[in-house]
Each structure stands twice: as structure tokens, then as C-alpha cells.
Scaffold this motif. Structure first.
Motif, PDB file in Angstrom:
ATOM      1  N   HIS A  16       2.250   1.707  -3.549  1.00 44.46           N
ATOM      2  CA  HIS A  16       1.231   2.240  -4.467  1.00 44.46           C
ATOM      3  C   HIS A  16       0.938   3.709  -4.173  1.00 44.46           C
ATOM      4  O   HIS A  16       0.821   4.518  -5.097  1.00 44.46           O
ATOM      5  N   TRP A  17       0.822   4.056  -2.908  1.00 44.95           N
ATOM      6  CA  TRP A  17       0.558   5.441  -2.526  1.00 44.95           C
ATOM      7  C   TRP A  17       1.703   6.350  -2.975  1.00 44.95           C
ATOM      8  O   TRP A  17       1.469   7.426  -3.530  1.00 44.95           O
TER       9      TRP A  17
ATOM     10  N   ARG B  28      10.135   8.931 -11.282  1.00 45.71           N
ATOM     11  CA  ARG B  28       9.839   7.674 -10.588  1.00 45.71           C
ATOM     12  C   ARG B  28      11.053   7.153  -9.829  1.00 45.71           C
ATOM     13  O   ARG B  28      10.926   6.296  -8.965  1.00 45.71           O
TER      14      ARG B  28
ATOM     15  N   ASP C 185       0.825  -1.211   0.000  1.00 43.42           N
ATOM     16  CA  ASP C 185       0.000   0.000   0.000  1.00 43.42           C
ATOM     17  C   ASP C 185       0.860   1.263   0.000  1.00 43.42           C
ATOM     18  O   ASP C 185       0.554   2.238  -0.691  1.00 43.42           O
TER      19      ASP C 185
ATOM     20  N   TYR D  25       3.843   5.891  -5.443  1.00 43.01           N
ATOM     21  CA  TYR D  25       3.778   6.057  -6.901  1.00 43.01           C
ATOM     22  C   TYR D  25       2.656   7.023  -7.298  1.00 43.01           C
ATOM     23  O   TYR D  25       2.826   7.843  -8.195  1.00 43.01           O
ATOM     24  N   SER D  26       1.507   6.925  -6.634  1.00 48.12           N
ATOM     25  CA  SER D  26       0.400   7.816  -7.010  1.00 48.12           C
ATOM     26  C   SER D  26       0.738   9.276  -6.702  1.00 48.12           C
ATOM     27  O   SER D  26       0.399  10.173  -7.489  1.00 48.12           O
TER      28      SER D  26
ATOM     29  N   ASP E 191       3.340  10.388  -9.370  1.00 42.27           N
ATOM     30  CA  ASP E 191       2.687  10.573 -10.663  1.00 42.27           C
ATOM     31  C   ASP E 191       1.792  11.808 -10.666  1.00 42.27           C
ATOM     32  O   ASP E 191       1.737  12.540 -11.659  1.00 42.27           O
ATOM     33  N   HIS E 192       1.083  12.051  -9.577  1.00 36.91           N
ATOM     34  CA  HIS E 192       0.199  13.216  -9.493  1.00 36.91           C
ATOM     35  C   HIS E 192       0.976  14.525  -9.671  1.00 36.91           C
ATOM     36  O   HIS E 192       0.525  15.437 -10.364  1.00 36.91           O
TER      37      HIS E 192
END
Length: 143
Positions: free
Chosen positions: A83-84, A96, A80, A86-87, A90-91
Motif C-alpha cells: 500500500h505504501w 504502476r 502495508d 502504491y501511494s 501515485d503521489h
């Protein structure tokens, strides 16, 4: 004039008992001795580096096999967090590579703490490591 040149100059004089072949063999021997000394030094430096890595930099629990123990970082939490992270990256259109730096810092901090944490501690640590990674890696200002 270097050592070898001095020897060659001496060997060419009519009074010198040394032949050019003897001087060449002596030079080869000194080069071999230099190579042996350099190799020995290199081996001792590498051994010292390995000892330091094992003693100072080693994290026995860097990524434990049993990562779902009580009070330990749970694999689902780390997924989690990944994923958080990366989000968020990306936002804000960040590199990366920042995620890789952030997760490396996160894993290393958790290993230093013995992978003992609560969910709140894991979230706070991930936020902090992302902040540090952005400050270290990004040149872009986030608004």
C-alpha cells in the motif's frame, strides 16, 4: 550446387545406377536425421535449462506458507509495504509497473535472506527496492 542437386545430376547421367526415386528417398532420410538431431539437441538444451533453474534460480522459501513466524516477514507488513509503495508511486504520478518491479525485487531479496527480517529491515528493503525500480523503470525526473 548443393548435395541434393549433385545427386540428382549424377542420377540423370546415363551411366548412373541411381534412380531419381532413390535420390529422393536418400534426401528424405537425411532431412529426417537432421530433424532427429535438432530435436535431440533441443531436448538436451531444455533439460539443461531446467537443471539450472532448479539448482541456481530456485527459491524454496520465495513465498512461505507460514509467513507469520518469528523473525519472518509478516503478511501484514507486506500488505502495508504494498500500500505504501502504491501511494508513493501515485503521489509522484509514476507508472504502476514500477510497483510490480519493486515488489518483485523485495520478494526476491527476502527469499534470498530466508525471509528473516525485522520490521526495520523490511521497511529499509522496501524503500531500497522502490528506489531501484524507479531508477530502472522511470524516465521522469522526480522533484
Amino acid at each position: 550446387m548443393g548435395k541434393g542437386e549433385e545427386r540428382i545430376a549424377v542420377s540423370r547421367s546415363p551411366c548412373s545406377p541411381l534412380s531419381a526415386e532413390a535420390v529422393a528417398r536418400a534426401d528424405e532420410c537425411s532431412q529426417e536425421e537432421d530433424q532427429i538431431a535438432a530435436t535431440s539437441l533441443l531436448v538436451s538444451v531444455v533439460k539443461a535449462m531446467i537443471r539450472q533453474e532448479e539448482a541456481v534460480y530456485a527459491y524454496a522459501s520465495y513465498r512461505p506458507d507460514d509467513c507469520c513466524t518469528s523473525n519472518g516477514i509478516k503478511e501484514k507488513w507486506r500488505q502495508d509495504i504494498c500500500h505504501w509503495t502504491y501511494s508513493v508511486v501515485d503521489h509522484f504520478d509514476l507508472s504502476r509497473e514500477t510497483v510490480a518491479i519493486s515488489l518483485s525485487l523485495f520478494d526476491r531479496y527476502m527469499a534470498a535472506e530466508g525471509n528473516k527480517c525485522t520490521g526495520e529491515t523490511a521497511l529499509l528493503t522496501s524503500l531500497t527496492t522502490l528506489f531501484v525500480a524507479v531508477k530502472l523503470n522511470e524516465k521522469k525526473t522526480i522533484h
